[in-house]
Design a protein around this motif. Sequence first.
Motif, PDB file in Angstrom:
ATOM      1  N   ALA A 445      -6.591   5.930 -11.212  1.00 19.38           N
ATOM      2  CA  ALA A 445      -6.385   5.654  -9.740  1.00 19.38           C
ATOM      3  C   ALA A 445      -7.547   6.271  -8.897  1.00 19.38           C
ATOM      4  O   ALA A 445      -7.901   5.795  -7.575  1.00 19.38           O
ATOM      5  CB  ALA A 445      -5.175   6.617  -9.331  1.00 19.38           C
ATOM      6  N   THR A 446      -8.155   7.033  -9.273  1.00 22.88           N
ATOM      7  CA  THR A 446      -9.447   7.805  -8.433  1.00 22.88           C
ATOM      8  C   THR A 446     -10.612   6.910  -8.611  1.00 22.88           C
ATOM      9  O   THR A 446     -11.407   6.813  -7.724  1.00 22.88           O
ATOM     10  CB  THR A 446      -9.853   9.311  -8.711  1.00 22.88           C
ATOM     11  OG1 THR A 446      -9.715   9.313 -10.137  1.00 22.88           O
ATOM     12  CG2 THR A 446      -8.254  10.033  -8.223  1.00 22.88           C
ATOM     13  N   LEU A 451      -8.886  -0.555  -3.783  1.00 21.89           N
ATOM     14  CA  LEU A 451      -9.916  -1.630  -4.082  1.00 21.89           C
ATOM     15  C   LEU A 451      -9.741  -2.718  -2.769  1.00 21.89           C
ATOM     16  O   LEU A 451      -8.634  -3.024  -2.361  1.00 21.89           O
ATOM     17  CB  LEU A 451      -9.697  -2.269  -5.238  1.00 21.89           C
ATOM     18  CG  LEU A 451      -9.952  -1.519  -6.346  1.00 21.89           C
ATOM     19  CD1 LEU A 451      -9.804  -2.418  -7.727  1.00 21.89           C
ATOM     20  CD2 LEU A 451     -11.484  -0.976  -6.605  1.00 21.89           C
ATOM     21  N   ASP A 452     -10.946  -3.165  -2.223  1.00 28.26           N
ATOM     22  CA  ASP A 452     -10.659  -4.254  -1.313  1.00 28.26           C
ATOM     23  C   ASP A 452     -10.635  -5.622  -1.880  1.00 28.26           C
ATOM     24  O   ASP A 452     -10.583  -5.992  -3.072  1.00 28.26           O
ATOM     25  CB  ASP A 452     -12.016  -4.104  -0.237  1.00 28.26           C
ATOM     26  CG  ASP A 452     -13.534  -4.275  -1.234  1.00 28.26           C
ATOM     27  OD1 ASP A 452     -13.305  -4.834  -2.251  1.00 28.26           O
ATOM     28  OD2 ASP A 452     -14.465  -3.913  -0.736  1.00 28.26           O
ATOM     29  N   GLY A 532      -4.375   0.035  -4.934  1.00 24.92           N
ATOM     30  CA  GLY A 532      -3.994  -1.130  -3.433  1.00 24.92           C
ATOM     31  C   GLY A 532      -3.764  -2.296  -4.220  1.00 24.92           C
ATOM     32  O   GLY A 532      -4.394  -3.477  -3.785  1.00 24.92           O
ATOM     33  N   LEU A 533      -2.898  -2.364  -5.298  1.00 24.91           N
ATOM     34  CA  LEU A 533      -2.647  -3.651  -5.927  1.00 24.91           C
ATOM     35  C   LEU A 533      -1.456  -4.363  -4.959  1.00 24.91           C
ATOM     36  O   LEU A 533      -0.727  -3.805  -4.103  1.00 24.91           O
ATOM     37  CB  LEU A 533      -1.912  -3.530  -7.220  1.00 24.91           C
ATOM     38  CG  LEU A 533      -2.728  -2.603  -8.340  1.00 24.91           C
ATOM     39  CD1 LEU A 533      -2.042  -2.618  -9.693  1.00 24.91           C
ATOM     40  CD2 LEU A 533      -3.956  -3.320  -8.589  1.00 24.91           C
ATOM     41  N   GLY A 539       6.166  -6.548  -6.257  1.00 23.45           N
ATOM     42  CA  GLY A 539       5.191  -6.525  -7.361  1.00 23.45           C
ATOM     43  C   GLY A 539       5.246  -5.426  -7.872  1.00 23.45           C
ATOM     44  O   GLY A 539       4.765  -5.534  -9.205  1.00 23.45           O
ATOM     45  N   PHE A 540       5.348  -4.174  -7.590  1.00 20.33           N
ATOM     46  CA  PHE A 540       5.409  -2.930  -8.285  1.00 20.33           C
ATOM     47  C   PHE A 540       6.546  -2.863  -9.269  1.00 20.33           C
ATOM     48  O   PHE A 540       6.196  -2.559 -10.472  1.00 20.33           O
ATOM     49  CB  PHE A 540       5.752  -1.843  -7.262  1.00 20.33           C
ATOM     50  CG  PHE A 540       6.112  -0.547  -8.038  1.00 20.33           C
ATOM     51  CD1 PHE A 540       5.037   0.083  -8.543  1.00 20.33           C
ATOM     52  CD2 PHE A 540       7.414  -0.014  -8.332  1.00 20.33           C
ATOM     53  CE1 PHE A 540       5.399   1.345  -9.393  1.00 20.33           C
ATOM     54  CE2 PHE A 540       7.604   1.123  -8.956  1.00 20.33           C
ATOM     55  CZ  PHE A 540       6.702   1.804  -9.343  1.00 20.33           C
ATOM     56  N   VAL A 541       7.724  -3.547  -8.908  1.00 20.42           N
ATOM     57  CA  VAL A 541       8.691  -3.772  -9.872  1.00 20.42           C
ATOM     58  C   VAL A 541       8.370  -4.677 -11.160  1.00 20.42           C
ATOM     59  O   VAL A 541       8.409  -4.181 -12.269  1.00 20.42           O
ATOM     60  CB  VAL A 541       9.911  -4.509  -9.464  1.00 20.42           C
ATOM     61  CG1 VAL A 541      11.131  -4.753 -10.483  1.00 20.42           C
ATOM     62  CG2 VAL A 541      10.650  -3.274  -8.264  1.00 20.42           C
ATOM     63  N   PHE A 542       7.622  -5.631 -10.973  1.00 15.96           N
ATOM     64  CA  PHE A 542       7.152  -6.547 -11.992  1.00 15.96           C
ATOM     65  C   PHE A 542       5.889  -5.964 -12.598  1.00 15.96           C
ATOM     66  O   PHE A 542       6.043  -5.841 -14.137  1.00 15.96           O
ATOM     67  CB  PHE A 542       6.465  -7.636 -11.633  1.00 15.96           C
ATOM     68  CG  PHE A 542       6.112  -8.728 -12.700  1.00 15.96           C
ATOM     69  CD1 PHE A 542       6.918  -9.301 -13.387  1.00 15.96           C
ATOM     70  CD2 PHE A 542       4.638  -8.461 -12.882  1.00 15.96           C
ATOM     71  CE1 PHE A 542       6.528 -10.152 -14.535  1.00 15.96           C
ATOM     72  CE2 PHE A 542       4.340  -9.496 -14.199  1.00 15.96           C
ATOM     73  CZ  PHE A 542       5.146 -10.009 -14.924  1.00 15.96           C
TER      74      PHE A 542
END
Length: 716
Positions: A445-446, A451-452, A532-533, A539-542
């Motif tokens: 994570a760090t 991410l852009d 930053g997905l 999207g988080f659940v999948f």
Amino acid sequence: MSRIVADNITDSSAFYDRPANAVPSPTLGELLKYVGDIRKEGNGDETPAHRVLEMSETSSEPRSLPFVLSFNNLTYSVKIRRERLFSRSKVLLNDISGEARDGEILAVLGASGSGKSTLIDALANRIAKGSLKGTMTLNGEQLESRLLKVISAYVMQDDLLFPMLTVEETLMFAAEFRLPRTLSKSKKKLRVQALIDQLGLRNAAKTVIGDEGHRGVSGGERRRVSIGIDIIHDPIILLLDEPTSGLDSTSAYMVVKVLQRIAQSGSIVIMSIHQPSYRILGLLDRLLFLSRGQTVYSGSPTNLPLYFSDFGHPIPDKENRTEFALDLIRELEGSPGGTKSLVEFNKSWQNLKRSRNSITTGYETPTHGLSLKEAISASISRGKLVSGAGATNDISPNSMVPTFANPMWIEMAVLSKRSFTNSRRMPELFGIRLGAVVVTGFILATMFWNLDNSPKGVQERLGFFAFAMSTTFYTCADALPVFLQERYIFMRETAYNAYRRSSYVLSHSIVAIPALIFLSFAFSAITFWAVGLDGGFSGFVFYYLIILASFWAGSSFVTFLSGIVPHVMLGYTIVVAILAYFLLFSGFFINRDRIPIYWIWFHYISLVKYPYEAVLQNEFQDPIKCFVRGTQIFDNSPLGDIDNSMKVKLLQSMSRSLGVSITSTTCLTTGADILKQQGITDLTKWNCLWITVAWGFLFRILFYFCLLLGSKNKRR
């Protein structure tokens, strides 16, 4: 009330200390009924008691001899390779014959390498059928493997127990495995309490078994617990491989005293023992001395002085008879002729003894008085074989006893409860695994913070997904020692039908799932928003589901390997190597269409491929989202460092050449383009998820077949 029951149990167990010519000792089934009746009087429990045939102690009828186990001409040899092309056979058992009767202890003695453990294994059906020659009968009828499993128990030399369970819990779990569900929970508890008193474990009942890192019960108590879990169902035949090994004289005597009580309850007890003390010798009924796989004496301990006196080596006064015999046998083994003279003398002496008995009585002593079916039925009626046995009119003794005491769902529930209980008392194991997942997630994570959507951001996302997916598999390597530590406990328990192998595999899977759910959520929650997905909550659940599926597939894969690999260090080496290959062929380092044709099969069996493709599709599925605009097209090329105004002029030149207007804001690469560049076009993200889950189930099925084929625990 509990105190009254305990006092009565103690009073009843006192019967076991009576001499052999006193009133017959009550069986454990009678003891269970006795305790159950007291409980019924005290609290009105109407649960049907275990069925016991009422037998009057004042009956004048002589008791028929129910069981005689005879083994004749047992011969077993193995091949020993001396050089590359040459091998020789070594005979471990050479024409061994004898018999054991219920109510008696048959002790097999001899020096190390004499064949004691091999003979016990032969009687316990732990030698492959084609390798062992000879016959074994019970009451004159051939003893089949299936029947032997149900009516017998085998106690290994090593005490294989779960370290964080108490003595009472260990015996209670054994009771839930071996006693039928028709027996109420209260009756099973009373059965365990009666057994604890019989084994002399009352003071240690609430103490954990312990291991190297946790203080627990003593060595003698551990041995008695090992015996207890195998006699919980009151077997007809009890076989033990050196139950006194490693114990002090007092503990060893207490163990053999317990075995005497078990024999007096109507069981055949056969044990190997290295060198019994004088006190232990007084508890043994029959002795069988072996020397290099041959019988050198078979008979009562009281006949030893006469036997060796006739052989020309009288036993001196005040000397331990077995020690003298073993010393003499060892001395003969070192002589040129070996023990051949003693073996031949034993044969002639036994023949002479039989002829004397025939002349004195006028007839041969009958070997048994009941058929096998009648003897088993009588034993069940007296309370033996508690594990679901029932009377039947079927001719075959096999049908009188069930293969398993309980249905599969009960076995799964008990196995799961036992694993949860043992794991709960060692929280450091899960804590270390959780710590590894949290630390890995925090570092990722760090490292990949927020991410852009630039071309470099795309490349960094690909690297994050490849590392994250492979990490979920590597952190599952801790599943490897779990079964390796339980392997011999599993083999001991399934060898005598405590539960089905399928029940173990299913419960093993069920127990693993809660930890995987928690670990997956921790990793997903730490990394998804920090990196930053894309995809929002859905999207988080999948993302969470594919992480969970990866943990599931990885855990199943490592569990499958643990069923094949016998050693932890070798297993870790194989796991790390194979997972590295999976990552190599996943499609991150080289696209699918660039993989050589002779390696493409590895790409499709890579466990990392499917979750990697799934998270990429989850990230780049938005058709509107743009990742390369205008001048960003030059970022990952040598032109990336030139002035921005020059990049604009290059775009204008490209526009004129292509006939298409390309400005600084024109979208040149979408998520679909990235997926196409990575060669991810065949499967949807949901198909990748289901395939990953299916891999997990496949490896669990393969694990079952490994247990079915590779855990027979028999000599070849």
